[in-house]
Design an enzyme around this catalytic site. Structure first.
Site, PDB file in Angstrom:
ATOM      1  N   GLN A  95       0.837  -1.206   0.000  1.00 44.49           N
ATOM      2  CA  GLN A  95       0.000   0.000   0.000  1.00 44.49           C
ATOM      3  C   GLN A  95       0.868   1.249   0.000  1.00 44.49           C
ATOM      4  OE1 GLN A  95      -2.816   0.286   3.283  1.00 44.49           O
ATOM      5  NE2 GLN A  95      -3.859   2.041   2.368  1.00 44.49           N
ATOM      6  N   HIS A 101      -8.618   1.943  -0.936  1.00 42.24           N
ATOM      7  CA  HIS A 101      -9.016   1.913  -2.351  1.00 42.24           C
ATOM      8  C   HIS A 101      -9.010   0.491  -2.854  1.00 42.24           C
ATOM      9  CE1 HIS A 101      -4.659   2.657  -2.042  1.00 42.24           C
ATOM     10  NE2 HIS A 101      -4.526   1.936  -3.139  1.00 42.24           N
ATOM     11  N   HIS A 103      -8.431  -1.531  -6.195  1.00 38.38           N
ATOM     12  CA  HIS A 103      -8.003  -1.529  -7.589  1.00 38.38           C
ATOM     13  C   HIS A 103      -8.968  -2.420  -8.374  1.00 38.38           C
ATOM     14  CE1 HIS A 103      -3.806   0.078  -7.002  1.00 38.38           C
ATOM     15  NE2 HIS A 103      -3.993  -0.402  -5.778  1.00 38.38           N
TER      16      HIS A 103
END
Ligand code: AMP
Length: 115
Positions: A95, A101, A103
């Site tokens: 990270q 988030h 992907h």
């Protein structure tokens, strides 16, 4: 909201991004350095640093994240062929941006195991 966080700035439109989904609580935009023909990042608009920091009360938000993933997969026509969703968590996970988030990678055949 975290004033120094690059993804908070994207969520706030303080820095530009190529947005493909703008929901009430979730934003999806194109990754700056795509690793596949389709490479999106789905983020919660509120600041959550990593997967480790998701709370029980965030579960409806996580459902919204998954809805957003399905929505863009369908609209960008990667759903049927398949795609990959990746969450890198902390140092061993690779990270780099400490705002949660997902992907979303598609448009080519993925390999396994990951590097
Ligand atoms: P991770 O290593 O999982 O933290 O991934 C961070 C991702 O954010 C990388 O794929 C970067 O290319 C992407 N990224 C960083 N800054 C931006 C930005 N301003 N707009 C779009 N993607 C970005």
């Amino acid at each position: 909201m975290n004033n120094e966080c690059v993804f908070c700035k994207i969520a706030d439109r303080r820095i530009p991004s190529d947005i493909v989904y703008d929901g009430e609580k979730v934003l999806v935009f194109r990754d700056l350095k795509p690793q596949a023909p389709i490479h999106f990042l789905a983020i919660p608009k509120k600041h959550i640093s990593s997967l480790n920091d998701i709370g029980k009360s965030d579960m409806p938000l996580m459902a919204d994240m998954m809805e957003a993933v399905k929505d863009v997969a369908e609209r960008y026509k990667i759903g049927a062929d398949g795609y990959r969703v990746v969450v890198n968590c902390n140092e061993n996970g690779g990270q780099e941006v400490f705002h949660l988030h997902f992907h979303i990678l598609g448009g080519r055949r993925m390999t396994w195991p990951p590097g």
